[in-house]
Design a protein around this motif. Structure first.
Motif, PDB file in Angstrom:
ATOM      1  N   SER A  79       0.821  -1.220   0.000  1.00 26.15           N
ATOM      2  CA  SER A  79       0.000   0.000   0.000  1.00 26.15           C
ATOM      3  C   SER A  79       0.849   1.263   0.000  1.00 26.15           C
ATOM      4  O   SER A  79       0.498   2.246   0.627  1.00 26.15           O
ATOM      5  CB  SER A  79      -0.933  -0.007   1.217  1.00 26.15           C
ATOM      6  OG  SER A  79      -1.855  -1.035   1.098  1.00 26.15           O
TER       7      SER A  79
ATOM      8  N   VAL B 107      -0.561   3.256  -3.613  1.00 27.84           N
ATOM      9  CA  VAL B 107      -2.004   3.527  -3.519  1.00 27.84           C
ATOM     10  C   VAL B 107      -2.443   2.962  -2.179  1.00 27.84           C
ATOM     11  O   VAL B 107      -1.937   1.940  -1.728  1.00 27.84           O
ATOM     12  CB  VAL B 107      -2.779   2.891  -4.705  1.00 27.84           C
ATOM     13  CG1 VAL B 107      -2.666   1.394  -4.732  1.00 27.84           C
ATOM     14  CG2 VAL B 107      -4.244   3.293  -4.678  1.00 27.84           C
ATOM     15  N   ASN B 108      -3.365   3.667  -1.554  1.00 31.28           N
ATOM     16  CA  ASN B 108      -3.712   3.259  -0.192  1.00 31.28           C
ATOM     17  C   ASN B 108      -5.203   2.984  -0.067  1.00 31.28           C
ATOM     18  O   ASN B 108      -6.013   3.905  -0.008  1.00 31.28           O
ATOM     19  CB  ASN B 108      -3.291   4.381   0.761  1.00 31.28           C
ATOM     20  CG  ASN B 108      -3.373   3.941   2.192  1.00 31.28           C
ATOM     21  OD1 ASN B 108      -4.222   3.142   2.558  1.00 31.28           O
ATOM     22  ND2 ASN B 108      -2.496   4.454   3.015  1.00 31.28           N
ATOM     23  N   LEU B 109      -5.517   1.691  -0.040  1.00 33.06           N
ATOM     24  CA  LEU B 109      -6.928   1.309   0.109  1.00 33.06           C
ATOM     25  C   LEU B 109      -7.175   0.712   1.494  1.00 33.06           C
ATOM     26  O   LEU B 109      -8.149   0.000   1.716  1.00 33.06           O
ATOM     27  CB  LEU B 109      -7.298   0.284  -0.968  1.00 33.06           C
ATOM     28  CG  LEU B 109      -7.164   0.788  -2.402  1.00 33.06           C
ATOM     29  CD1 LEU B 109      -7.179  -0.365  -3.383  1.00 33.06           C
ATOM     30  CD2 LEU B 109      -8.266   1.756  -2.736  1.00 33.06           C
ATOM     31  N   THR B 110      -6.264   1.019   2.400  1.00 30.45           N
ATOM     32  CA  THR B 110      -6.360   0.378   3.716  1.00 30.45           C
ATOM     33  C   THR B 110      -7.579   0.850   4.499  1.00 30.45           C
ATOM     34  O   THR B 110      -8.114   0.108   5.314  1.00 30.45           O
ATOM     35  CB  THR B 110      -5.080   0.612   4.537  1.00 30.45           C
ATOM     36  OG1 THR B 110      -4.836   2.011   4.587  1.00 30.45           O
ATOM     37  CG2 THR B 110      -3.893  -0.069   3.908  1.00 30.45           C
ATOM     38  N   ALA B 111      -8.014   2.083   4.243  1.00 29.97           N
ATOM     39  CA  ALA B 111      -9.209   2.580   4.942  1.00 29.97           C
ATOM     40  C   ALA B 111     -10.427   1.744   4.534  1.00 29.97           C
ATOM     41  O   ALA B 111     -11.280   1.407   5.352  1.00 29.97           O
ATOM     42  CB  ALA B 111      -9.433   4.048   4.610  1.00 29.97           C
ATOM     43  N   LYS B 112     -10.470   1.409   3.255  1.00 27.29           N
ATOM     44  CA  LYS B 112     -11.565   0.579   2.735  1.00 27.29           C
ATOM     45  C   LYS B 112     -11.498  -0.815   3.359  1.00 27.29           C
ATOM     46  O   LYS B 112     -12.507  -1.382   3.780  1.00 27.29           O
ATOM     47  CB  LYS B 112     -11.386   0.479   1.217  1.00 27.29           C
ATOM     48  CG  LYS B 112     -12.488  -0.188   0.494  1.00 27.29           C
ATOM     49  CD  LYS B 112     -13.589   0.781   0.249  1.00 27.29           C
ATOM     50  CE  LYS B 112     -14.500   0.352  -0.848  1.00 27.29           C
ATOM     51  NZ  LYS B 112     -15.417   1.418  -1.190  1.00 27.29           N
TER      52      LYS B 112
ATOM     53  N   PHE C 296      -4.958  -2.938  10.528  1.00 26.57           N
ATOM     54  CA  PHE C 296      -5.977  -2.025   9.998  1.00 26.57           C
ATOM     55  C   PHE C 296      -7.324  -2.352  10.627  1.00 26.57           C
ATOM     56  O   PHE C 296      -8.186  -2.976   9.998  1.00 26.57           O
ATOM     57  CB  PHE C 296      -6.060  -2.134   8.473  1.00 26.57           C
ATOM     58  CG  PHE C 296      -4.752  -1.858   7.794  1.00 26.57           C
ATOM     59  CD1 PHE C 296      -4.155  -0.620   7.895  1.00 26.57           C
ATOM     60  CD2 PHE C 296      -4.111  -2.848   7.079  1.00 26.57           C
ATOM     61  CE1 PHE C 296      -2.934  -0.376   7.295  1.00 26.57           C
ATOM     62  CE2 PHE C 296      -2.892  -2.603   6.471  1.00 26.57           C
ATOM     63  CZ  PHE C 296      -2.305  -1.366   6.580  1.00 26.57           C
TER      64      PHE C 296
ATOM     65  N   HIS D  38     -12.690  -0.771   6.839  1.00 26.82           N
ATOM     66  CA  HIS D  38     -14.155  -0.664   6.908  1.00 26.82           C
ATOM     67  C   HIS D  38     -14.814  -2.015   6.598  1.00 26.82           C
ATOM     68  O   HIS D  38     -15.747  -2.427   7.291  1.00 26.82           O
ATOM     69  CB  HIS D  38     -14.633   0.400   5.924  1.00 26.82           C
ATOM     70  CG  HIS D  38     -16.114   0.455   5.801  1.00 26.82           C
ATOM     71  ND1 HIS D  38     -16.919   0.958   6.800  1.00 26.82           N
ATOM     72  CD2 HIS D  38     -16.956   0.011   4.825  1.00 26.82           C
ATOM     73  CE1 HIS D  38     -18.184   0.836   6.439  1.00 26.82           C
ATOM     74  NE2 HIS D  38     -18.237   0.278   5.247  1.00 26.82           N
TER      75      HIS D  38
END
Lengths: 381, 487
Positions: B155, B158-163, B187, B166
């Motif tokens: 990551s 590109v950072n999709l860690t918030a997704k 996460f 969730h």
């Protein structure tokens, strides 16, 4: 689709959502209409008893940075409470991104400014409501519209009908909502009569698309023109204006404090808004104004605005019922005629126009009930 | 009540990399056997990983793109290719559109009551989970890998860690060890997460409870008569790689070969591994006659043959990495009454106690500690026998597939709520955004600049020198091996 139903967990307990994150992808330390709009927007939301956190890049280097360094860039977070800033913190973009899913609403201002808009959109989920507002910084526009695919929880809230129309070329769910004045500021009445007003004034950053040279060209040698606004962003343009001003009573005063600016505007015959879609160097700026907050600012200071015929300016002037004070864009002769027209108004006629415009602002442009109006619009759409 | 269960795994037998796929296979077989309707969604893969029999009686749908990223040659060949780099980021920490669409279609057509996600790495883990959560079904993720850590590694651009965070909050998880439960909280946390240790089919080995008790008793009686073992046969089976501690075993064997116990201890290894590493081991053994007596590579055996061999050994040794989630091999050895020696930080050690049901090693790099423990084994055959008995008791309490694992899993399945689901266009929208990168990939294929070019020339020149080059090459290899075995 009712999103509020999704705000509960498996046991039916409310999820911990933290109201609204308002993020500007352009630094809001710069003085400009868009930046003022964003600040007032945050203030307005928090006055509607909604927790509002306003974040914006701490410096301009964030824009255009698509390397992994962008995640480490600093953002300033202002936490609003009942209309004022409770406290300010600094967070990295990565930290901001991680907090995104926790908010009920995400509002992105200047969404066409940088590719990082997609970092934000990718962090959102279906239970959130996403608002997007453009203030005219459109460096990433082309790629944004190629990549963008509309979702039912996305709403474009543009600042004017003109701006909304532009966005409608690419997507649906586009609305516009006017704003620009606080009710308390409308109460200020002027004791300066038209005969005591002795100069014209221009307000704005000294940038080519503001076309101050048109006002200088239109200015008779006997009249005075004061230009207020940050003047360090484009030294070449400043020099050009200084050259143009030789032999005329033009005073480029730079940035001044807000109270001083209001005093100068209030004592002016008219505030000239000359923004143009073509600069003095023939560079094309098709969207140099999307609202023209300065028009509202003039009315609040009991001074009539005269604006160029840019679509957004024309729209606001028309809504305020002073469209006869719109001159043909980049035409000094046309501007000169409008300047004379204002000068020829009696004190009473001048006041009637101001009061009429103020009434309209009271009905359509108030920040005080902005959030309520927005929710109404969304409900209807 | 019989359910329709969809298992999702990045790769699935006959393609096998490790225990994760085999765990998925065993669950598929078990739940199918107890009357549920089971479908497995997986990928078609390269021959390299085709090292297991084709699963029979399991409905496998190879709907995902091949997972090529575990193939070293493939990785090496394309490492500077931007398309490969982007796809790899998406495969390990993002979305792969065809996989999301294929999975959604499968869920729509089959309408499973439960989607049970095993290893999602390599098939676009966030997209896979987003697709599953978007469906109105029960969802369980079975964790046997440090998935958050892998996602974190990929990551950077590109950072999709918030997704990911969730999505996790809406999913029930089963972790194969406390270590894995904790490591998968980088996460955020799962909606619910419970540890259920990896399992073993004890019924296969001990069908009859009495027979099993008798066997323990008789074995114990036999062992108690001896005061010390004359000879210690040590077994290792599994992947022959540095990460699994085989290089440390090699060092240990070297030490034994030089010690007074050189004729009393022998280490035999079964399995296959990375070609370069195995070739190196082979060469070293051939060059040292004494070592060859102590350290023997026995090659690869299929599972059935291996099962028969295990009980011929006195002890099984697994110098697992501290990050090992929960290895199956020690369970196999324990179930065959072979005492196991393994590192105390590996996930398995959560059910083990030193000198009670296993022999635990503090630091796998401390070969002197391991050596001392082996001598202890030689001198305490009675205690070794006790350890093997206690190990069986532990397996029955914690890892018995029929009597412990399945009931615990069923409890979780029953309590898992059905997701509300949402429109698949939310998933597709992300796929659309990520179709091609909107960010820099930060690939730095070659060292650029005059200084580096000069260093390149100097190093190449030195390597070209027959004498100095050979010496340099040897030293560099030593450094690499030292680094790898100590990491």
């Amino acid at each position: 689709m009712t999103y509020t139903n999704c705000l509960f967990d498996h046991d039916g307990m409310p999820n911990k959502l933290k109201s609204i994150l308002l993020i500007s992808l352009y630094p809001i330390s710069a003085t400009g209409g868009g930046e003022n709009y964003t600040l007032n927007c945050a203030k307005s939301i928090s006055m509607a008893n909604i927790g509002c956190e306003l974040v914006a890049p701490s410096d301009r280097s964030f824009i255009g940075d698509s390397s992994e360094r962008r995640f480490h860039k600093w953002f300033t977070k202002q936490v609003f409470n009942a209309g004022s800033v409770s406290y300010t913190t600094q967070e990295t973009f990565r930290e901001i991104l991680e907090s995104v899913p926790a908010y009920e609403y995400l509002w992105i201002h200047q969404y066409l400014a940088t590719a990082s808009v997609y970092d934000l959109l990718l962090a959102t989920h279906n239970q959130q409501i996403i608002y997007l507002t453009n203030h005219g910084f459109e460096e990433y526009a082309e790629d944004f519209w190629i990549r963008y695919s509309r979702l039912p929880n996305h709403y474009f809230i543009e600042v004017s009908k003109y701006s909304a129309k532009r966005t409608q070329q690419y997507t649906k769910s586009v609305n516009h909502l006017y704003a620009g004045a606080w009710k308390k500021n409308l109460e200020i009445s002027s004791d300066i009569s038209i005969t005591d007003k002795n100069k014209f004034v221009c307000v704005g950053r000294l940038l080519p698309h503001k076309a101050f040279e048109v006002a200088i060209d239109a200015l008779p040698k006997t009249d005075h023109l004061v230009i207020i606004g940050p003047d360090s962003e484009n030294p070449a343009y400043k020099k050009f204006l200084e050259t143009k001003s030789r032999g005329k009573n033009v005073h480029i005063v730079g940035e001044v404090v807000s109270s001083e600016k209001d005093r100068i505007v209030a004592s002016s015959i008219a505030l000239l808004v000359n923004s143009s879609s073509v600069t003095y160097q023939n560079r094309v700026f098709p969207h140099s104004e999307l609202l023209g907050l300065v028009v509202i600012e003039a009315i609040l200071n009991n001074t009539l605005p005269i604006t160029s015929s840019l679509p957004a300016l024309k729209e606001v002037m028309s809504v305020l019922k002073i469209e006869h004070l719109v001159y043909q864009e980049r035409n000094p002769k046309s501007l000169y005629e409008k300047m004379n027209l204002v000068r020829s108004l009696s004190n009473n006629e001048y006041r009637v126009l101001i009061e009429q415009a103020k009434d309209i602002i009271r009905q359509q442009f108030l920040w005080d009930n902005y959030w309520f109006n927005l929710q109404n619009i969304i409900r209807k759409s | 009540m019989n359910m329709k269960i969809l298992l999702v795994s990045n790769i699935f037998p006959p393609h096998v990399r490790g225990g994760y796929e085999l765990g998925c296979l065993e669950i598929a077989q078990k739940y199918s056997q107890i009357g549920h309707s089971v479908i497995v969604a997986s990928s078609e893969n390269h021959e390299t990983f085709k090292n297991y029999p084709h699963p029979e009686h399991i409905d496998v749908r190879r709907i995902f793109n091949p997972v090529n990223y575990y193939d070293e040659q493939y990785n090496h060949h394309f490492q500077t290719n931007s398309i490969y780099c982007y796809e790899k980021i998406m495969a390990f920490a993002g979305y792969i559109e065809p996989n999301c669409i294929a999975l959604r279609r499968l869920i729509e057509t089959e309408s499973p009551d439960l989607v049970w996600l095993f290893n999602p790495l390599g098939i676009g883990p966030i997209g896979i989970l987003d697709t599953i959560v978007s469906c109105q079904t029960k969802v369980i993720i079975h964790l046997m890998e440090h998935i958050d850590a892998v996602i974190q590694d990929y990551s950077k651009s590109v950072n999709l860690t918030a997704k990911w965070k969730h999505l996790k909050s809406q999913v029930t998880a089963v972790s194969c060890s406390q270590k894995i439960l904790e490591s998968n909280t980088i996460f955020g946390e799962y909606y619910y997460n419970k540890v259920i240790y990896n399992w073993i089919k004890l019924d296969r080995i001990y069908n009859d409870q009495d027979l099993y008790e008798d066997q323990i008793l008789s074995d114990s009686t036999l062992s108690s008569g001896e005061k010390r073992l004359n000879y210690l046969k040590i077994l290792y089976f599994g992947q022959l790689s540095e990460i699994k501690g085989v290089a440390i075993l090699f060092k240990l064997a070297n030490l034994i070969a030089k010690s007074a116990y050189k004729d009393r201890i022998k280490i035999e290894l079964y399995g296959k591994g990375e070609d370069l590493f195995v070739d190196w081991l082979d060469r070293e053994i051939k060059n040292d006659a004494q070592l060859a007596k102590v350290f023997v590579l026995k090659g690869f055996l299929n599972k059935e043959s291996l099962q028969q061999k295990i009980s011929e050994y006195d002890i099984a040794i697994f110098l697992l990495n501290d990050n090992e989630p929960f290895a199956y091999a020690p369970l196999e050895a324990m179930s065959k009454q072979v005492p196991v020696m393994l590192t105390e930080k590996a996930g398995n050690s959560e059910i083990l106690k030193n000198e009670y049901n296993a022999i635990l090693v503090k630091d796998r790099n401390d070969i002197f500690e391991i050596y001392k423990k082996l001598i202890w084994c030689l001198e305490n055959p009675k205690l070794l026998a006790d350890i093997s008995q206690n190990a069986i008791k532990t397996l029955k309490q914690e890892c018995d597939l029929d009597n412990v694992t399945v009931p615990a899993l069923n409890e979780i399945i029953d309590s898992t709520p059905v997701n509300k689901g949402y429109s698949f266009e939310h998933v597709l929208s992300v796929c659309e955004t990520l179709k091609y990168p909107y960010f820099e990939l930060d690939i730095n294929p070659h060292m650029v600049g005059a200084r580096y070019k000069f260093i390149d020339i100097v190093v190449n020149h030195l390597y070209a020198n027959p004498l100095f080059g050979k010496l340099l090459h040897k030293q560099v290899k030593k450094i690499i091996h030292h680094y790898r075995s100590n990491r």
